[in-house]
Every structure is written in structure tokens, then in C-alpha cells.
Enzyme design. Structure first.
Site, PDB file in Angstrom:
ATOM      1  N   GLY A  53      44.965  45.311  41.539  1.00  0.00           N
ATOM      2  CA  GLY A  53      45.134  44.353  39.883  1.00  0.00           C
ATOM      3  C   GLY A  53      46.264  43.904  41.439  1.00  0.00           C
ATOM      4  O   GLY A  53      46.112  43.433  42.303  1.00  0.00           O
ATOM      5  N   ALA A  54      47.707  43.426  39.843  1.00  0.00           N
ATOM      6  CA  ALA A  54      48.398  42.340  40.774  1.00  0.00           C
ATOM      7  C   ALA A  54      49.441  42.920  42.252  1.00  0.00           C
ATOM      8  O   ALA A  54      50.000  42.283  43.094  1.00  0.00           O
ATOM      9  CB  ALA A  54      49.325  42.536  39.880  1.00  0.00           C
ATOM     10  N   GLY A  86      27.206  46.410  35.450  1.00  0.00           N
ATOM     11  CA  GLY A  86      26.336  46.214  36.083  1.00  0.00           C
ATOM     12  C   GLY A  86      26.315  44.746  35.943  1.00  0.00           C
ATOM     13  O   GLY A  86      25.764  44.004  37.454  1.00  0.00           O
ATOM     14  N   THR A 141      39.283  41.366  31.791  1.00  0.00           N
ATOM     15  CA  THR A 141      37.976  41.821  32.041  1.00  0.00           C
ATOM     16  C   THR A 141      36.882  41.493  33.208  1.00  0.00           C
ATOM     17  O   THR A 141      37.066  39.687  33.240  1.00  0.00           O
ATOM     18  CB  THR A 141      37.199  41.339  30.754  1.00  0.00           C
ATOM     19  OG1 THR A 141      38.315  42.111  29.478  1.00  0.00           O
ATOM     20  CG2 THR A 141      35.874  42.042  30.378  1.00  0.00           C
ATOM     21  N   ALA A 142      36.216  42.278  33.766  1.00  0.00           N
ATOM     22  CA  ALA A 142      35.374  42.000  34.691  1.00  0.00           C
ATOM     23  C   ALA A 142      36.351  41.614  35.689  1.00  0.00           C
ATOM     24  O   ALA A 142      35.479  40.767  36.751  1.00  0.00           O
ATOM     25  CB  ALA A 142      34.306  40.910  34.195  1.00  0.00           C
ATOM     26  N   ALA A 143      37.154  41.503  35.820  1.00  0.00           N
ATOM     27  CA  ALA A 143      38.302  41.244  37.451  1.00  0.00           C
ATOM     28  C   ALA A 143      37.606  42.499  37.676  1.00  0.00           C
ATOM     29  O   ALA A 143      37.454  42.361  39.645  1.00  0.00           O
ATOM     30  CB  ALA A 143      39.469  41.247  37.326  1.00  0.00           C
ATOM     31  N   GLY A 144      37.778  43.667  38.267  1.00  0.00           N
ATOM     32  CA  GLY A 144      37.304  44.217  38.919  1.00  0.00           C
ATOM     33  C   GLY A 144      35.728  44.175  39.603  1.00  0.00           C
ATOM     34  O   GLY A 144      35.351  44.905  40.235  1.00  0.00           O
ATOM     35  N   ASP A 145      34.667  43.971  38.097  1.00  0.00           N
ATOM     36  CA  ASP A 145      33.023  43.729  38.962  1.00  0.00           C
ATOM     37  C   ASP A 145      32.944  42.685  39.718  1.00  0.00           C
ATOM     38  O   ASP A 145      32.523  42.784  40.853  1.00  0.00           O
ATOM     39  CB  ASP A 145      32.208  43.232  37.805  1.00  0.00           C
ATOM     40  CG  ASP A 145      33.139  44.798  36.167  1.00  0.00           C
ATOM     41  OD1 ASP A 145      33.058  45.552  36.639  1.00  0.00           O
ATOM     42  OD2 ASP A 145      32.564  44.252  35.203  1.00  0.00           O
ATOM     43  N   SER A 179      33.768  33.690  32.503  1.00  0.00           N
ATOM     44  CA  SER A 179      34.836  33.677  34.247  1.00  0.00           C
ATOM     45  C   SER A 179      34.755  34.015  35.012  1.00  0.00           C
ATOM     46  O   SER A 179      35.918  33.861  36.139  1.00  0.00           O
ATOM     47  CB  SER A 179      36.310  34.549  33.759  1.00  0.00           C
ATOM     48  OG  SER A 179      35.961  35.885  33.683  1.00  0.00           O
ATOM     49  N   ASN A 201      27.509  42.176  34.947  1.00  0.00           N
ATOM     50  CA  ASN A 201      29.204  41.728  35.176  1.00  0.00           C
ATOM     51  C   ASN A 201      28.846  41.668  37.408  1.00  0.00           C
ATOM     52  O   ASN A 201      28.727  40.162  37.297  1.00  0.00           O
ATOM     53  CB  ASN A 201      30.161  41.753  35.034  1.00  0.00           C
ATOM     54  CG  ASN A 201      30.467  42.288  33.730  1.00  0.00           C
ATOM     55  OD1 ASN A 201      29.255  41.021  32.710  1.00  0.00           O
ATOM     56  ND2 ASN A 201      30.911  42.907  32.707  1.00  0.00           N
ATOM     57  N   GLY A 248      28.851  43.839  30.373  1.00  0.00           N
ATOM     58  CA  GLY A 248      28.251  44.910  31.253  1.00  0.00           C
ATOM     59  C   GLY A 248      28.474  44.966  32.506  1.00  0.00           C
ATOM     60  O   GLY A 248      28.241  44.485  33.369  1.00  0.00           O
ATOM     61  N   ASP A 266      29.430  42.109  24.940  1.00  0.00           N
ATOM     62  CA  ASP A 266      31.134  42.674  24.804  1.00  0.00           C
ATOM     63  C   ASP A 266      31.893  41.523  23.406  1.00  0.00           C
ATOM     64  O   ASP A 266      31.126  40.799  22.998  1.00  0.00           O
ATOM     65  CB  ASP A 266      31.814  42.281  25.366  1.00  0.00           C
ATOM     66  CG  ASP A 266      31.483  42.604  26.330  1.00  0.00           C
ATOM     67  OD1 ASP A 266      30.830  43.252  27.394  1.00  0.00           O
ATOM     68  OD2 ASP A 266      31.858  42.146  28.051  1.00  0.00           O
TER      69      ASP A 266
HETATM   70  O1  RIB Z   1      34.361  45.876  33.849  1.00  0.00           O
HETATM   71  C1  RIB Z   1      34.530  44.680  32.148  1.00  0.00           C
HETATM   72  C2  RIB Z   1      32.869  45.529  31.562  1.00  0.00           C
HETATM   73  O2  RIB Z   1      32.891  46.978  31.235  1.00  0.00           O
HETATM   74  C3  RIB Z   1      33.016  45.031  29.718  1.00  0.00           C
HETATM   75  O3  RIB Z   1      31.755  43.674  29.968  1.00  0.00           O
HETATM   76  C4  RIB Z   1      32.086  45.881  29.176  1.00  0.00           C
HETATM   77  O4  RIB Z   1      30.591  45.654  28.598  1.00  0.00           O
HETATM   78  C5  RIB Z   1      31.655  46.904  29.961  1.00  0.00           C
HETATM   79  O5  RIB Z   1      30.637  47.336  30.416  1.00  0.00           O
END
Ligand code: RIB
Length: 312
Positions: free
Chosen positions: A227-228, A47, A253-257, A296, A49, A45, A19
Site C-alpha cells: 500500500g502506502a 479476474g 478498490t482494484a489497486a491490488g488488481d 480507474s 479487473n 471482479g 460492484d
Molecule cells: O479487488 C477489487 C474487487 O474485489 C472488486 O471489483 C470486487 O468485485 C471484488 O471482486
């Protein structure tokens, strides 16, 4: 011959990206140039994450993916290994560069992401076949949509054959949805992904209505990431709103992951979906409090501490 690790509980199939992140006052509009602030490089990424998130939450996790034969690929693999992710099926390909994501993060913590898939686009159904023994030994498998759809469908097919619970994080939603894509045990879209999957504007619809429509398309259970507003869980006999945790959002970023991975960790431990969603909700919230994707992602102790403090 495939080596089976009997401890593997979660198998993730998905993307591995570097990223490239610019912090900016806001997300630029189309055609606009704005001056941002600091620039950082973070492992990411969806996957990768999710694999790192599950490992930090205490799971035994393996990743099936591809990186390029380049400095990014070596760095990304090393980060995964340091997190304890089994990378036997993260292949290195000479055919493409490692995946890269260009990310702008606004002062409000929102982001805009554009991915150059590179090596992720080389992940083929055959890669899933080669990892079949590992998949069959898993309790839960997760996949997202930053790798080729035939590969996703092959994973879902093999998981069904072996009775492994499937979680699809439908991000990003493709223009054309192939048959069978939503034939999963658990679907975890956010609101905009749900709208794209249903080809409709969901504004004005309740979470209950949205989740029911997604179930009618094949998903046996739906966990909407709000989300919120927290999350909404819908499965047979269950319709449950999970309230959000209040955190200072630095970068979502990556909260959903983190959410999807934590859900898988709960399910692999045999926890009911609503309970797993509470664990996931806390993991997602904590991820918003730090910068970057993988740096994070919270530990299990951090998630449990947030859940305990919220219960007081
Ligand atoms: O979900 C966040 C991710 O989406 C980031 O880390 C980025 O690489 C994209 O894949």
C-alpha cells in the site's frame, strides 16, 4: 475445436462482478447503520479487473470466467470486450446470477467488500481444460481466489505442465489452504493476506521475514503489496523494496488488481521481477486516484508518465 490466438500473452482466470458502491464517511462497524453519500455501479471482479488492467497496459489478454444469463452479465461482458479482452472463454451460465460485490468506500479511500459469487462459483476445472490451448499459448497466467479452489488448482497444474509462468493473487484467502495452492512462480499478497496465509500476526515482522516464510510454503517468488509503503520483492538472490508513489487516494478498490496485472504485463515482456514491480507499483498507485474498479485502471501512457516524473 479450440481456436488459438498466437498473440495471447496473458491469460487471467477469475471472477467477474458488478460492484454496487456506496461512498460513506467511514466503514460501518458490525451492527451499525450509517448514512452514506452517493451510490454507483461499476464493473468489477478481481479476474475481470486484472484482465482489463492488462489490456489497458497494452497486453493481449484473455479471461476465463463465468457470468449469469442476466443484465449484469451482458453489461460486464460488453465492458470486457470494449477493453479488448478476449472473452471466448467467459461462459454464460443459467445456473446462477452474475457475481455482485457490495462495497463501502470511506472518505479516506479505504473499502470493505462482500462478494456474492453467483456465477463465479460455477467456474469449474472443466472450464480450464476447455481453454487449455489458450493457456498453453500464454506467457503468463494470473489467478485469484474468488472462484472455486479446484478450478484454481487445475489452472496451476496445467500452467506448470505447459511451462507458463503463474501468478497467484491470494485474495480472498480461504479458511483452508489446499495442498499445492502456493506452488506458484509469483505470489502477490497484501499484508493482511500474507498474515492469513501464514496463520500468524505479521506485525513486528519485516517484509523480508514475511516473504521468506511464504517462499518456504512453496512460492518461488513473493511480491508483497504494501500500500502506502510500496512493495517488496523477494526471489532467489533478490530482496528489493520498491518505494511508493504519492497520490491523492480517492478509492483504493482494484489497486491490488492493477498491481498484479501490471506485474504480469512486465513479466510477459521478459522484464526482471524488480523492474516489473516498479511498473506495477505505479499502476496500483494511479488506480487509487479514481473512483470505481475498472473505470480507474490506468493506461500504459499514464503509468509511464508517472514513472518518468518520479525519475526526474
Ligand atoms: O479487488 C477489487 C474487487 O474485489 C472488486 O471489483 C470486487 O468485485 C471484488 O471482486
Amino acid at each position: 475445436m479450440n481456436m488459438i490466438d498466437p498473440r495471447t500473452q496473458i491469460l487471467v482466470v477469475g471472477s467477474v462482478n458488478m460492484d454496487l458502491v456506496v461512498s460513506a464517511p467511514r466503514i460501518p462497524r458490525p451492527g451499525e447503520t450509517i448514512i452514506g453519500g452517493r451510490f454507483d455501479t461499476f464493473p468489477g471482479g478481481k479476474g475481470a479487473n486484472q484482465a482489463v488492467a492488462a489490456a489497458r497496459l497494452g497486453a493481449d489478454v484473455a479471461l476465463v470466467g463465468r457470468v449469469g444469463d442476466d443484465a449484469n452479465g451482458r453489461s460486464l461482458r460488453a465492458t470486457l470486450q470494449q477493453a479488448g479482452v478476449d472473452c471466448r472463454y467467459v461462459r454464460t451460465t443459467a445456473a446462477a446470477a452474475s457475481g455482485v460485490a457490495l462495497i463501502v468506500v470511506s472518505e479516506a479511500g479505504e473499502n470493505a467488500i462482500c462478494v456474492a459469487p453467483g456465477a463465479n462459483g460455477q467456474l469449474m476445472p472443466q472450464d480450464i481444460d476447455e481453454a487449455e490451448a489458450l493457456l498453453a499459448a500464454a506467457r503468463v497466467c494470473i489467478v485469484q481466489l474468488e472462484v472455486p479452489l479446484p478450478t484454481v488448482l487445475r489452472m496451476l497444474e496445467l500452467a506448470r505442465r505447459h511451462g507458463v509462468e503463474t501468478i497467484l493473487d491470494p485474495a480472498p484467502v480461504p479458511a483452508q489452504l489446499p495442498d499445492g495452492l502456493l506452488d506458484v512462480d509469483i505470489l502477490t499478497p497484501n499484508q493482511s493476506e500474507a498474515a492469513q496465509l501464514l496463520h500468524t500476526d505479521v506485525a513486528g515482522q519485516t517484509s523480508y521475514m514475511i516473504a521468506n516464510q511464504l517462499r518456504a510454503r512453496g512460492a518461488r517468488a513473493v511480491v508483497l503489496k504494501l500500500g502506502a509503503q510500496g512493495a517488496f520483492v523477494r526471489e532467489t538472490q533478490v530482496a528489493d523494496h520498491v518505494p511508493a508513489h504519492v497520490v491523492d487516494v480517492v478509492d483504493s478498490t482494484a489497486a491490488g488488481d492493477a498491481f498484479t496485472a501490471a506485474l504480469a504485463v512486465g513479466r510477459s515482456a521478459g522484464v526482471a521481477l524488480s523492474q516489473a514491480a516498479r511498473f506495477a507499483n505505479a499502476a496500483g498507485a494511479l488506480t487509487c486516484a479514481g473512483r470505481g474498479a475498472q473505470p480507474s485502471l490506468p493506461t500504459r501512457a499514464e503509468v509511464e508518465a508517472l514513472l518518468s516524473s518520479a525519475a526526474l
